[in-house]
Design an enzyme around this catalytic site. Structure first.
Site, PDB file in Angstrom:
ATOM      1  N   GLY A 209      19.363  95.056 -65.681  1.00 16.86           N
ATOM      2  CA  GLY A 209      19.584  94.311 -64.447  1.00 16.86           C
ATOM      3  C   GLY A 209      20.155  95.200 -63.362  1.00 16.86           C
ATOM      4  O   GLY A 209      20.974  94.765 -62.551  1.00 16.86           O
ATOM      5  N   ASP A 232      14.871  96.399 -64.773  1.00 13.68           N
ATOM      6  CA  ASP A 232      14.979  95.113 -64.081  1.00 13.68           C
ATOM      7  C   ASP A 232      13.580  94.525 -63.911  1.00 13.68           C
ATOM      8  O   ASP A 232      12.576  95.174 -64.235  1.00 13.68           O
ATOM      9  CB  ASP A 232      15.670  95.271 -62.726  1.00 13.68           C
ATOM     10  CG  ASP A 232      16.483  94.041 -62.339  1.00 13.68           C
ATOM     11  OD1 ASP A 232      16.029  92.911 -62.626  1.00 13.68           O
ATOM     12  OD2 ASP A 232      17.565  94.193 -61.739  1.00 13.68           O
ATOM     13  N   ASP A 252      11.793  92.424 -68.900  1.00 13.71           N
ATOM     14  CA  ASP A 252      12.580  91.190 -68.964  1.00 13.71           C
ATOM     15  C   ASP A 252      13.632  91.336 -70.060  1.00 13.71           C
ATOM     16  O   ASP A 252      13.297  91.480 -71.238  1.00 13.71           O
ATOM     17  CB  ASP A 252      11.653  90.011 -69.269  1.00 13.71           C
ATOM     18  CG  ASP A 252      12.365  88.668 -69.243  1.00 13.71           C
ATOM     19  OD1 ASP A 252      13.610  88.645 -69.267  1.00 13.71           O
ATOM     20  OD2 ASP A 252      11.672  87.636 -69.211  1.00 13.71           O
ATOM     21  N   MET A 253      14.905  91.291 -69.686  1.00 13.35           N
ATOM     22  CA  MET A 253      15.989  91.493 -70.650  1.00 13.35           C
ATOM     23  C   MET A 253      16.058  90.391 -71.700  1.00 13.35           C
ATOM     24  O   MET A 253      16.688  90.567 -72.751  1.00 13.35           O
ATOM     25  CB  MET A 253      17.331  91.597 -69.925  1.00 13.35           C
ATOM     26  CG  MET A 253      17.732  90.377 -69.139  1.00 13.35           C
ATOM     27  SD  MET A 253      19.203  90.721 -68.128  1.00 13.35           S
ATOM     28  CE  MET A 253      19.317  89.188 -67.181  1.00 13.35           C
ATOM     29  N   LYS A 266      26.370  95.556 -65.614  1.00 13.65           N
ATOM     30  CA  LYS A 266      27.323  95.446 -64.504  1.00 13.65           C
ATOM     31  C   LYS A 266      27.034  94.166 -63.722  1.00 13.65           C
ATOM     32  O   LYS A 266      25.998  94.041 -63.087  1.00 13.65           O
ATOM     33  CB  LYS A 266      27.213  96.667 -63.589  1.00 13.65           C
ATOM     34  CG  LYS A 266      28.106  96.607 -62.363  1.00 13.65           C
ATOM     35  CD  LYS A 266      28.003  97.905 -61.561  1.00 13.65           C
ATOM     36  CE  LYS A 266      28.728  97.776 -60.240  1.00 13.65           C
ATOM     37  NZ  LYS A 266      27.953  96.954 -59.269  1.00 13.65           N
ATOM     38  N   HIS A 270      27.860  87.315 -65.894  1.00 11.72           N
ATOM     39  CA  HIS A 270      28.431  86.167 -65.171  1.00 11.72           C
ATOM     40  C   HIS A 270      27.349  85.289 -64.540  1.00 11.72           C
ATOM     41  O   HIS A 270      27.648  84.180 -64.081  1.00 11.72           O
ATOM     42  CB  HIS A 270      29.440  86.638 -64.118  1.00 11.72           C
ATOM     43  CG  HIS A 270      28.834  87.220 -62.885  1.00 11.72           C
ATOM     44  ND1 HIS A 270      29.444  87.142 -61.650  1.00 11.72           N
ATOM     45  CD2 HIS A 270      27.680  87.902 -62.679  1.00 11.72           C
ATOM     46  CE1 HIS A 270      28.693  87.732 -60.746  1.00 11.72           C
ATOM     47  NE2 HIS A 270      27.622  88.210 -61.349  1.00 11.72           N
TER      48      HIS A 270
END
EC number: 2.1.1.-
Length: 367
Positions: A209, A232, A252-253, A266, A270
């Site tokens: 990301g 990303d 795609d993670m 990083k 969240h």
């Protein structure tokens, strides 16, 4: 004529004044946003920076008006700027003096954090973040918070035709450019690289990301032996420039993650629910060797809400930003990160150090 300061003295009056200030709290951020967009903050900062003698840093509203990037055609502009600036002065954003009966203004040191065009390369800027946060797209989202509490759903989607935040940004070039410029990344990363030694010995670092790749650019500039993989979505990489030792890889993670000695997350976790975070972390686990680690950089919420602590303010502000913008996004406590790590196969969760408002957290396969 001196300041006209009402006599307070008693607790009830103090509380009443605090309440009135809260009732008018929308004025300051919106006025500050306009001052940034007009170039007022840059203008005052440059005047202070270039003033060797210290005698000409203060500018009149008329002097500010003629130095703006876009010259006002409105003859009332100096008077309007004066009204804007005296509000900013009351919040200690600028200094105000009265000379020959007229107000003059000078940048306070905090202005260098909010430059729009003359950005300090050693610091970065929060100007874009403020502008994005107060953009109509996001202001409309806040209006849905009450309805989310009562009825459920996602505030951003309710306010924007059901679209998710990142889908919306991918379709809005203006907002996408602003979003990719947001934050305090330069100063935070420089501080992290000063206090955190965990990149030493890493050969391949994957930034999951990673957006346009600026984080890896900073890391590899200090550690040129590291091969960086900036990972990303394709749409996020369209604006990514070239960096030495950094390869941009689309993917795609939630499907898989490129292999590396260490994986950087990083301000990614969240954005997602606990379940989604565990999916991401399990994919990271698969991509790491037995002695590998995930390096998480996130805000960590304190267990108690302390009104005297600016870190608490920042953490809970950001938590509500996540609540309104994303489905299940939130800032987390130490205990929540420890549990999430364990559920994802990482027995060790070490809170290594902090830089400004971000913690560096290492998750390792080995206890």
């Amino acid at each position: 004529m001196g300041h006209l300061i009402p006599q307070t003295g008693d607790e009830e009056t103090e509380l009443g004044l605090a309440a009135v200030r809260l009732a008018n709290c929308a004025a300051f951020p919106m006025v500050f946003k306009a001052a940034i967009e007009l170039g007022v903050i840059d203008t005052l900062y440059l005047a202070a920076r270039d003033d060797v003698t210290g005698s000409s840093s203060f500018l009149t509203p008329s002097e500010i008006a003629i130095r703006l990037p876009t010259k006002p055609s409105n003859p009332e502009a100096p008077a309007l700027l004066d009204r804007i600036l005296r509000l900013l002065a009351s919040y200690s954003m600028v200094k105000c003096q009265i000379i020959d009966g007229n107000r003059v203004y000078k940048a306070e040191p905090i202005c260098r954090y909010f430059l729009k065009d003359n950005v300090d390369e050693e610091l970065g800027t929060l100007a874009s973040q403020l502008i994005v946060t107060l953009d109509t797209v996001f202001l409309n989202t806040w209006g849905e918070l009450k309805n989310v509490v009562l009825e459920g759903g996602v505030a951003f989607g309710r306010a924007n035709g059901g679209l998710k935040l990142f889908d919306y940004i991918s379709k809005d070039e203006r907002l996408s450019k602003l979003f990719n410029r947001t934050g305090f990344s330069v100063a935070v990363l420089k501080k992290i690289l000063q206090v955190y030694s965990g990149f030493e010995g890493v050969n391949v670092l994957v930034d999951v990301g990673g957006g346009v790749g600026d984080t890896l650019g900073f890391v590899t500039s200090k550690y040129p032996n590291i091969k960086g993989i900036n990972f990303d979505l394709t749409c996020a990489l369209t604006q990514a420039p070239s960096y030495p030792n950094v390869e941009h890889v689309a993917g795609d993670m939630f499907v898989d993650v490129p292999k590396g000695d260490a994986i950087l997350l990083k301000r990614i976790l969240h954005d997602w629910t606990d379940e989604d975070c565990e999916k991401i972390l399990k994919n990271c686990w698969k991509a790491l060797p037995e002695n590998g680690k995930v390096i998480v950089m996130e805000v960590v919420t304190p267990d108690e809400a302390d009104n005297r602590d600016v870190i608490s303010n920042i953490a809970f502000d950001m938590d509500l930003l996540m609540l309104t913008q994303l489905s299940g996004g939130k800032e987390r406590s130490r205990a929540e990160y420890v549990a999430m790590a364990a559920n994802s196969g990482f027995p060790r969760c070490n809170f290594v150090c902090s830089a400004y408002h971000l913690w560096v957290i290492e998750l390792t396969k080995q206890a």
